[in-house]
Motif scaffolding. Structure first.
Motif, PDB file in Angstrom:
ATOM      1  N   GLU A 275     -23.025   6.705  -0.632  1.00  0.00           N
ATOM      2  CA  GLU A 275     -22.758   8.116  -0.942  1.00  0.00           C
ATOM      3  C   GLU A 275     -21.974   8.803   0.219  1.00  0.00           C
ATOM      4  O   GLU A 275     -20.984   9.712  -0.342  1.00  0.00           O
ATOM      5  CB  GLU A 275     -24.185   8.996  -1.082  1.00  0.00           C
ATOM      6  N   ALA A 276     -22.223   8.437   1.276  1.00  0.00           N
ATOM      7  CA  ALA A 276     -21.412   9.490   2.401  1.00  0.00           C
ATOM      8  C   ALA A 276     -20.056   8.880   2.382  1.00  0.00           C
ATOM      9  O   ALA A 276     -19.190   9.651   2.736  1.00  0.00           O
ATOM     10  CB  ALA A 276     -21.954   9.276   3.847  1.00  0.00           C
ATOM     11  N   PHE A 277     -19.835   7.634   2.437  1.00  0.00           N
ATOM     12  CA  PHE A 277     -18.359   7.109   2.618  1.00  0.00           C
ATOM     13  C   PHE A 277     -17.603   7.150   1.260  1.00  0.00           C
ATOM     14  O   PHE A 277     -16.486   7.368   1.207  1.00  0.00           O
ATOM     15  CB  PHE A 277     -18.454   5.953   3.634  1.00  0.00           C
ATOM     16  N   LEU A 278     -18.582   6.005   0.453  1.00  0.00           N
ATOM     17  CA  LEU A 278     -17.291   5.817  -0.837  1.00  0.00           C
ATOM     18  C   LEU A 278     -17.573   6.878  -1.713  1.00  0.00           C
ATOM     19  O   LEU A 278     -16.466   7.085  -2.528  1.00  0.00           O
ATOM     20  CB  LEU A 278     -18.274   4.509  -1.337  1.00  0.00           C
ATOM     21  N   GLY A 279     -18.419   7.908  -1.908  1.00  0.00           N
ATOM     22  CA  GLY A 279     -18.363   8.975  -2.530  1.00  0.00           C
ATOM     23  C   GLY A 279     -17.467  10.008  -2.336  1.00  0.00           C
ATOM     24  O   GLY A 279     -16.727  10.656  -3.106  1.00  0.00           O
ATOM     25  N   ILE A 280     -17.113  10.092  -0.868  1.00  0.00           N
ATOM     26  CA  ILE A 280     -16.174  10.952  -0.525  1.00  0.00           C
ATOM     27  C   ILE A 280     -14.683  10.405  -0.576  1.00  0.00           C
ATOM     28  O   ILE A 280     -13.779  11.043  -1.063  1.00  0.00           O
ATOM     29  CB  ILE A 280     -16.374  11.554   0.899  1.00  0.00           C
ATOM     30  N   ASN A 281     -14.543   9.409   0.109  1.00  0.00           N
ATOM     31  CA  ASN A 281     -13.166   8.745   0.067  1.00  0.00           C
ATOM     32  C   ASN A 281     -12.958   7.623  -0.738  1.00  0.00           C
ATOM     33  O   ASN A 281     -13.982   6.507  -0.966  1.00  0.00           O
ATOM     34  CB  ASN A 281     -13.089   7.841   1.580  1.00  0.00           C
ATOM     35  N   ALA A 282     -11.997   7.695  -1.423  1.00  0.00           N
ATOM     36  CA  ALA A 282     -11.670   6.737  -2.576  1.00  0.00           C
ATOM     37  C   ALA A 282     -10.833   5.673  -1.849  1.00  0.00           C
ATOM     38  O   ALA A 282     -10.147   5.716  -1.133  1.00  0.00           O
ATOM     39  CB  ALA A 282     -10.860   7.521  -3.543  1.00  0.00           C
ATOM     40  N   TRP A 283     -11.337   4.187  -2.270  1.00  0.00           N
ATOM     41  CA  TRP A 283     -10.634   3.142  -1.669  1.00  0.00           C
ATOM     42  C   TRP A 283      -9.246   2.997  -2.399  1.00  0.00           C
ATOM     43  O   TRP A 283      -9.524   2.580  -3.681  1.00  0.00           O
ATOM     44  CB  TRP A 283     -11.623   1.944  -1.780  1.00  0.00           C
ATOM     45  N   TYR A 284      -8.081   3.050  -1.407  1.00  0.00           N
ATOM     46  CA  TYR A 284      -6.960   2.722  -2.219  1.00  0.00           C
ATOM     47  C   TYR A 284      -6.254   1.296  -2.073  1.00  0.00           C
ATOM     48  O   TYR A 284      -5.267   0.924  -2.568  1.00  0.00           O
ATOM     49  CB  TYR A 284      -5.849   3.762  -1.576  1.00  0.00           C
ATOM     50  N   GLU A 285      -7.143   0.673  -1.132  1.00  0.00           N
ATOM     51  CA  GLU A 285      -6.796  -0.675  -0.895  1.00  0.00           C
ATOM     52  C   GLU A 285      -8.051  -1.524  -0.971  1.00  0.00           C
ATOM     53  O   GLU A 285      -9.074  -1.164  -0.569  1.00  0.00           O
ATOM     54  CB  GLU A 285      -5.865  -0.835   0.582  1.00  0.00           C
ATOM     55  N   LEU A 286      -7.834  -2.627  -1.334  1.00  0.00           N
ATOM     56  CA  LEU A 286      -9.024  -3.730  -1.287  1.00  0.00           C
ATOM     57  C   LEU A 286      -9.378  -4.310   0.037  1.00  0.00           C
ATOM     58  O   LEU A 286      -8.601  -4.775   0.828  1.00  0.00           O
ATOM     59  CB  LEU A 286      -8.745  -4.965  -2.227  1.00  0.00           C
ATOM     60  N   ASN A 287     -10.384  -3.812   0.390  1.00  0.00           N
ATOM     61  CA  ASN A 287     -11.119  -4.119   1.831  1.00  0.00           C
ATOM     62  C   ASN A 287     -11.967  -5.347   1.548  1.00  0.00           C
ATOM     63  O   ASN A 287     -13.200  -5.024   1.555  1.00  0.00           O
ATOM     64  CB  ASN A 287     -11.530  -3.089   2.666  1.00  0.00           C
ATOM     65  N   ILE A 288     -11.629  -6.509   1.550  1.00  0.00           N
ATOM     66  CA  ILE A 288     -12.326  -7.568   1.101  1.00  0.00           C
ATOM     67  C   ILE A 288     -13.559  -7.882   2.374  1.00  0.00           C
ATOM     68  O   ILE A 288     -14.549  -8.130   1.950  1.00  0.00           O
ATOM     69  CB  ILE A 288     -11.758  -9.037   1.103  1.00  0.00           C
ATOM     70  N   VAL A 289     -13.206  -7.817   3.731  1.00  0.00           N
ATOM     71  CA  VAL A 289     -14.295  -8.032   4.540  1.00  0.00           C
ATOM     72  C   VAL A 289     -15.424  -6.857   4.423  1.00  0.00           C
ATOM     73  O   VAL A 289     -16.574  -7.133   4.717  1.00  0.00           O
ATOM     74  CB  VAL A 289     -13.448  -7.413   6.033  1.00  0.00           C
TER      75      VAL A 289
END
Length: 62
Positions: A22-36
């Protein structure tokens, strides 16, 4: 069936995963695929789920 310390660690890991999601993914949308990060997150959740249902040695069920 009582909960052991290992079970509480698993539940804590699951709760921490929910809060971090909720803290990180809810605020920041992932614009690139970070597989790690995805692999680390899935591994974290699998370990947390396994620890939360780990059998207690005092459990008498077969």
């Amino acid at each position: 069936m009582g909960l052991s310390f290992i079970n509480w660690i698993g539940f804590g890991m699951l709760l921490l995963a929910l809060l971090l999601n909720e803290a990180f993914l809810g605020i920041n949308a992932w614009y690139e695929l970070n597989i790690v990060a995805i692999l680390l997150g899935v591994t974290w959740l699998v370990v947390a789920a396994a620890l939360s249902v780990w059998p207690n040695r005092h459990d008498q069920r077969a």
